[in-house]
Write a protein that holds these residues in place. Structure first.
Motif, PDB file in Angstrom:
ATOM      1  N   SER A  65       0.818  -1.218   0.000  1.00 36.01           N
ATOM      2  CA  SER A  65       0.000   0.000   0.000  1.00 36.01           C
ATOM      3  C   SER A  65       0.843   1.255   0.000  1.00 36.01           C
ATOM      4  CB  SER A  65      -0.924   0.007   1.223  1.00 36.01           C
ATOM      5  OG  SER A  65      -0.172  -0.068   2.425  1.00 36.01           O
ATOM      6  N   HIS A  66       2.118   1.168   0.450  1.00 33.76           N
ATOM      7  CA  HIS A  66       2.963   2.360   0.518  1.00 33.76           C
ATOM      8  C   HIS A  66       4.115   2.331  -0.480  1.00 33.76           C
ATOM      9  CE1 HIS A  66       0.791   3.497   4.072  1.00 33.76           C
ATOM     10  NE2 HIS A  66       1.204   2.447   4.749  1.00 33.76           N
ATOM     11  N   SER A  67       4.241   1.240  -1.239  1.00 31.41           N
ATOM     12  CA  SER A  67       5.456   1.051  -2.028  1.00 31.41           C
ATOM     13  C   SER A  67       5.679   2.129  -3.069  1.00 31.41           C
ATOM     14  CB  SER A  67       5.417  -0.321  -2.703  1.00 31.41           C
ATOM     15  OG  SER A  67       4.307  -0.412  -3.579  1.00 31.41           O
ATOM     16  N   GLN A  68       4.603   2.698  -3.620  1.00 31.98           N
ATOM     17  CA  GLN A  68       4.763   3.674  -4.684  1.00 31.98           C
ATOM     18  C   GLN A  68       4.656   5.110  -4.164  1.00 31.98           C
ATOM     19  OE1 GLN A  68       1.581   1.929  -7.149  1.00 31.98           O
ATOM     20  NE2 GLN A  68       3.118   1.579  -8.723  1.00 31.98           N
ATOM     21  N   ASP A  69       4.323   5.266  -2.910  1.00 30.62           N
ATOM     22  CA  ASP A  69       4.040   6.601  -2.389  1.00 30.62           C
ATOM     23  C   ASP A  69       5.177   7.183  -1.565  1.00 30.62           C
ATOM     24  OD1 ASP A  69       1.516   6.283  -3.492  1.00 30.62           O
ATOM     25  OD2 ASP A  69       0.710   5.417  -1.645  1.00 30.62           O
ATOM     26  N   ILE A  70       5.879   6.345  -0.812  1.00 25.56           N
ATOM     27  CA  ILE A  70       6.798   6.854   0.184  1.00 25.56           C
ATOM     28  C   ILE A  70       8.229   6.866  -0.326  1.00 25.56           C
ATOM     29  CG2 ILE A  70       7.504   6.752   2.594  1.00 25.56           C
ATOM     30  CD1 ILE A  70       4.492   7.066   2.092  1.00 25.56           C
ATOM     31  N   GLU A  71       8.706   8.019  -0.653  1.00 24.94           N
ATOM     32  CA  GLU A  71      10.104   8.238  -0.966  1.00 24.94           C
ATOM     33  C   GLU A  71      10.511   9.531  -0.277  1.00 24.94           C
ATOM     34  OE1 GLU A  71      10.729   6.134  -5.338  1.00 24.94           O
ATOM     35  OE2 GLU A  71      10.603   8.325  -5.223  1.00 24.94           O
ATOM     36  N   ASP A 108      21.507   4.735  -9.430  1.00 21.59           N
ATOM     37  CA  ASP A 108      22.033   6.092  -9.245  1.00 21.59           C
ATOM     38  C   ASP A 108      20.973   7.037  -8.691  1.00 21.59           C
ATOM     39  OD1 ASP A 108      24.628   5.539 -10.226  1.00 21.59           O
ATOM     40  OD2 ASP A 108      23.873   5.647 -12.280  1.00 21.59           O
ATOM     41  N   ARG A 109      19.720   6.666  -8.860  1.00 23.49           N
ATOM     42  CA  ARG A 109      18.625   7.524  -8.400  1.00 23.49           C
ATOM     43  C   ARG A 109      18.454   7.468  -6.887  1.00 23.49           C
ATOM     44  NH1 ARG A 109      12.770   7.198  -7.911  1.00 23.49           N
ATOM     45  NH2 ARG A 109      11.867   9.247  -8.372  1.00 23.49           N
ATOM     46  N   TYR A 110      18.732   6.318  -6.288  1.00 18.13           N
ATOM     47  CA  TYR A 110      18.554   6.146  -4.846  1.00 18.13           C
ATOM     48  C   TYR A 110      19.906   6.068  -4.146  1.00 18.13           C
ATOM     49  CZ  TYR A 110      13.789   4.859  -6.203  1.00 18.13           C
ATOM     50  OH  TYR A 110      12.524   4.860  -6.737  1.00 18.13           O
ATOM     51  N   ILE A 111      19.987   6.672  -2.959  1.00 23.97           N
ATOM     52  CA  ILE A 111      21.242   6.603  -2.209  1.00 23.97           C
ATOM     53  C   ILE A 111      21.147   5.633  -1.033  1.00 23.97           C
ATOM     54  CG2 ILE A 111      21.872   8.954  -2.854  1.00 23.97           C
ATOM     55  CD1 ILE A 111      21.228   9.814  -0.003  1.00 23.97           C
ATOM     56  N   GLY A 112      19.984   5.038  -0.813  1.00 24.34           N
ATOM     57  CA  GLY A 112      19.852   4.065   0.257  1.00 24.34           C
ATOM     58  C   GLY A 112      18.466   4.066   0.863  1.00 24.34           C
ATOM     59  N   MET A 208      17.074 -10.630   5.077  1.00 18.55           N
ATOM     60  CA  MET A 208      16.553  -9.323   4.675  1.00 18.55           C
ATOM     61  C   MET A 208      15.129  -9.175   5.196  1.00 18.55           C
ATOM     62  SD  MET A 208      18.031  -8.929   0.782  1.00 18.55           S
ATOM     63  CE  MET A 208      17.440  -7.227   0.670  1.00 18.55           C
ATOM     64  N   LYS A 209      14.811  -8.020   5.758  1.00 14.68           N
ATOM     65  CA  LYS A 209      13.466  -7.793   6.287  1.00 14.68           C
ATOM     66  C   LYS A 209      12.522  -7.266   5.220  1.00 14.68           C
ATOM     67  CE  LYS A 209      15.033  -6.993  11.015  1.00 14.68           C
ATOM     68  NZ  LYS A 209      14.558  -8.321  11.460  1.00 14.68           N
ATOM     69  N   SER A 210      13.085  -6.632   4.194  1.00 16.26           N
ATOM     70  CA  SER A 210      12.266  -6.136   3.088  1.00 16.26           C
ATOM     71  C   SER A 210      13.123  -6.096   1.830  1.00 16.26           C
ATOM     72  CB  SER A 210      11.705  -4.742   3.388  1.00 16.26           C
ATOM     73  OG  SER A 210      12.755  -3.799   3.536  1.00 16.26           O
ATOM     74  N   ILE A 211      12.474  -6.223   0.684  1.00 14.73           N
ATOM     75  CA  ILE A 211      13.181  -6.226  -0.594  1.00 14.73           C
ATOM     76  C   ILE A 211      12.453  -5.320  -1.581  1.00 14.73           C
ATOM     77  CG2 ILE A 211      14.118  -7.626  -2.466  1.00 14.73           C
ATOM     78  CD1 ILE A 211      13.771 -10.066  -0.717  1.00 14.73           C
ATOM     79  N   PRO A 212      13.119  -4.295  -2.112  1.00 16.35           N
ATOM     80  CA  PRO A 212      12.519  -3.483  -3.166  1.00 16.35           C
ATOM     81  C   PRO A 212      12.490  -4.264  -4.483  1.00 16.35           C
ATOM     82  CG  PRO A 212      14.309  -2.311  -2.044  1.00 16.35           C
ATOM     83  CD  PRO A 212      14.407  -3.756  -1.667  1.00 16.35           C
ATOM     84  N   VAL A 213      11.428  -4.068  -5.237  1.00 16.33           N
ATOM     85  CA  VAL A 213      11.329  -4.618  -6.583  1.00 16.33           C
ATOM     86  C   VAL A 213      11.372  -3.434  -7.536  1.00 16.33           C
ATOM     87  CG1 VAL A 213       9.948  -5.957  -8.218  1.00 16.33           C
ATOM     88  CG2 VAL A 213       9.936  -6.556  -5.780  1.00 16.33           C
ATOM     89  N   VAL A 214      12.362  -3.407  -8.427  1.00 19.47           N
ATOM     90  CA  VAL A 214      12.554  -2.232  -9.275  1.00 19.47           C
ATOM     91  C   VAL A 214      12.045  -2.476 -10.689  1.00 19.47           C
ATOM     92  CG1 VAL A 214      14.539  -1.397  -7.966  1.00 19.47           C
ATOM     93  CG2 VAL A 214      14.905  -2.936  -9.891  1.00 19.47           C
ATOM     94  N   LEU A 216      13.068  -1.533 -14.169  1.00 20.33           N
ATOM     95  CA  LEU A 216      14.257  -1.015 -14.848  1.00 20.33           C
ATOM     96  C   LEU A 216      13.900   0.027 -15.898  1.00 20.33           C
ATOM     97  CD1 LEU A 216      16.445  -4.222 -15.322  1.00 20.33           C
ATOM     98  CD2 LEU A 216      16.539  -2.512 -13.503  1.00 20.33           C
ATOM     99  N   GLY A 217      12.760  -0.147 -16.545  1.00 16.67           N
ATOM    100  CA  GLY A 217      12.351   0.809 -17.568  1.00 16.67           C
ATOM    101  C   GLY A 217      12.056   2.181 -17.004  1.00 16.67           C
ATOM    102  N   GLU A 218      11.400   2.200 -15.839  1.00 20.73           N
ATOM    103  CA  GLU A 218      11.040   3.466 -15.192  1.00 20.73           C
ATOM    104  C   GLU A 218      12.119   3.931 -14.219  1.00 20.73           C
ATOM    105  OE1 GLU A 218       8.384   5.333 -15.807  1.00 20.73           O
ATOM    106  OE2 GLU A 218       7.648   3.919 -17.337  1.00 20.73           O
ATOM    107  N   ALA A 219      13.110   3.084 -13.971  1.00 18.21           N
ATOM    108  CA  ALA A 219      14.194   3.392 -13.029  1.00 18.21           C
ATOM    109  C   ALA A 219      13.665   3.802 -11.664  1.00 18.21           C
ATOM    110  CB  ALA A 219      15.093   4.492 -13.595  1.00 18.21           C
ATOM    111  N   LYS A 220      12.677   3.055 -11.180  1.00 15.04           N
ATOM    112  CA  LYS A 220      12.108   3.370  -9.863  1.00 15.04           C
ATOM    113  C   LYS A 220      11.658   2.098  -9.165  1.00 15.04           C
ATOM    114  CE  LYS A 220       7.288   4.049 -11.264  1.00 15.04           C
ATOM    115  NZ  LYS A 220       6.154   4.990 -11.244  1.00 15.04           N
ATOM    116  N   ILE A 221      11.404   2.228  -7.878  1.00 15.43           N
ATOM    117  CA  ILE A 221      10.908   1.104  -7.086  1.00 15.43           C
ATOM    118  C   ILE A 221       9.425   0.924  -7.360  1.00 15.43           C
ATOM    119  CG2 ILE A 221      10.478   0.277  -4.746  1.00 15.43           C
ATOM    120  CD1 ILE A 221      13.002   1.766  -3.884  1.00 15.43           C
ATOM    121  N   GLU A 222       9.044  -0.277  -7.763  1.00 13.02           N
ATOM    122  CA  GLU A 222       7.637  -0.559  -8.065  1.00 13.02           C
ATOM    123  C   GLU A 222       6.914  -1.179  -6.881  1.00 13.02           C
ATOM    124  OE1 GLU A 222       6.050  -3.837 -10.843  1.00 13.02           O
ATOM    125  OE2 GLU A 222       5.962  -2.009 -12.052  1.00 13.02           O
ATOM    126  N   ASN A 223       7.639  -1.931  -6.079  1.00 10.38           N
ATOM    127  CA  ASN A 223       7.023  -2.603  -4.941  1.00 10.38           C
ATOM    128  C   ASN A 223       8.077  -2.834  -3.871  1.00 10.38           C
ATOM    129  OD1 ASN A 223       5.051  -3.844  -3.416  1.00 10.38           O
ATOM    130  ND2 ASN A 223       4.936  -5.716  -4.648  1.00 10.38           N
TER     131      ASN A 223
END
Length: 420
Positions: A65-71, A108-112, A208-214, A216-223
């Protein structure tokens, strides 16, 4: 004054039974059910489960529910970051580099990933006598406060976190300034075509407690897939044949609990709550039982996600001479009750089970209570061990020989100044 709740033992009759298979999580279970019948008959049940999960891509996992909203932007202040995390009720969030070019790749878009505990530990590190930021912290009204004692006593008084959260250090430090204290690389991520088996192994064997799913086309975290998200998925599979056959096993049959009572990291109710959070970060654990000194029985539980109460509601402690673990639990309980919040996991107290409970019962209870661990007790309520989300997931799959190959190549190691 609110009191610390008693131990609650899992009762089979109190657990709900799901009858409809219609949720997105249950549909994943249905895919396992369909794939099960396609597996070779000579395979063992464990081998069939592995093969089923290897055939399902992580893109099938329901969106968080928060994967696409919280950055959080890298130029956000610590105070603003804490407010954002608290508002959305999440423990961590990816940090976007504001200086990255528009066409930057995801790496390169995310620093951590910045976390509540990381912010707290960084702030407390600055107050250490050996830190160049010591010996004093200036609050917003211009008053200086010295917190450089050599032990925790200086930072456990009731007004300590009120002073800290009003300080210029807290309000002016940017998230990028503490980048050496959170996960770098920027983080290990999955692509949408990676399998459920890969994801489950990373969340269990590789801790790992959580794993981002990226994307690649949009260069962002999808989930963002979490251990608790997997447990919820499994709970929604109740009633399916493969789940029922696997879930009927008792804890003792599958070798749980892994950790015996002698190896459990614990804290006594009269010790500073700050020590509890330090232990959790130092030992890389997500929670810690609060033990009554006289009886050695658990009287409460504090998890890493509870650290946000120190920064978001510091006023609730000002009447205490010291913030012990017991005072922390009581103060937070009173605070939540006044706000009418009855869903916070910290209100659950100590939820326990015995070695005779089944995997299915554990999953349904963990999901219903939204907690990350269950304590195993004997007939007298004495602590015998604990069960974590990772323990449950680890009993679902196994790693075939050479499975990951060069999967981890290219990911940077933790920096030398990594502290949390």
């Amino acid at each position: 004054m609110a009191s610390v709740p008693e131990i609650k033992i899992v009762r089979s009759e109190s657990l709900g039974h799901r009858s409809e298979v219609s949720s997105p999580e249950a549909k994943v279970g249905m895919r396992v059910e369909d794939l099960w019948d396609e597996q070779k008959p000579q395979l063992s049940p464990d081998e069939k489960l592995n093969a089923c999960f290897e055939s399902i891509p992580v893109s099938a996992f329901p969106l968080s529910s928060h994967s696409q909203d919280i950055e959080i932007r890298s130029d956000t202040s610590l105070a603003e970051a804490v407010e954002t995390l608290s508002k959305h009720k999440v423990l961590s969030a990816p940090v976007v580099d504001v200086d990255a070019p528009e066409d930057a790749s995801w790496i390169d878009r995310y620093i951590g990933i910045v976390e509540f505990p990381g912010i707290v530990v960084w702030l407390l590190h600055q107050l250490d006598p050996t830190s160049p930021r010591s010996p004093a912290v200036a609050s917003s009204n211009g008053t200086s406060h010295d917190f450089t004692a050599g032990d925790d006593s200086a930072v456990t008084s009731g007004n300590f976190f009120e002073v800290l959260t009003s300080s210029e250090l807290y309000k002016n430090t940017k998230v990028r300034d503490i980048s050496g204290t959170f996960r770098w690389a920027p983080f290990l991520a999955l692509q949408k075509e990676n399998s459920f088996l890969t994801m489950l192994l990373l969340l269990s064997k590789y801790k790992m407690k959580s794993i981002p799913v990226v994307d690649l086309g949009e260069a962002k975290i999808e989930n963002i897939i979490t251990q608790s998200g997997v447990i919820h998925m499994l709970a929604e599979c109740a009633g399916l044949h493969w789940f029922e056959d696997w879930g009927v096993k008792t804890l003792s049959e599958v070798g749980l609990p892994v950790m015996s009572k002698d190896h459990i990291i614990k804290i006594y109710e009269d010790e500073p709550v700050l020590q509890a959070f330090k232990l959790m970060r130092r030992k890389r654990i997500g929670g810690i039982p609060v033990i009554e000194r006289e009886s050695e029985k658990p009287v409460g539980n504090i998890s890493l996600r509870d650290v946000h109460f120190l920064l978001t509601a510091p006023e609730i402690y000002h009447d205490y001479r010291s913030i012990t673990t017991k005072n922390f639990l009581v103060a937070v309980r009173e605070h939540l009750e006044k706000r009418g919040d009855t869903s916070a996991p910290i209100l659950s107290g100590v939820i326990a089970c015995t070695k005779n409970h089944t995997l299915k019962e554990m999953i349904l209870m963990l999901d219903a209570e939204k907690i990350h661990r269950l304590y195993v007790v004997d007939d007298s309520g004495n602590l015998e061990g604990l069960i974590t989300l990772r323990d449950i997931i680890a009993r679902l799959v196994y790693e075939p020989p050479g499975y990951f190959g060069d999967f981890f190549d290219g990911f940077m190691p933790l920096p030398e100044n990594y502290r949390v």
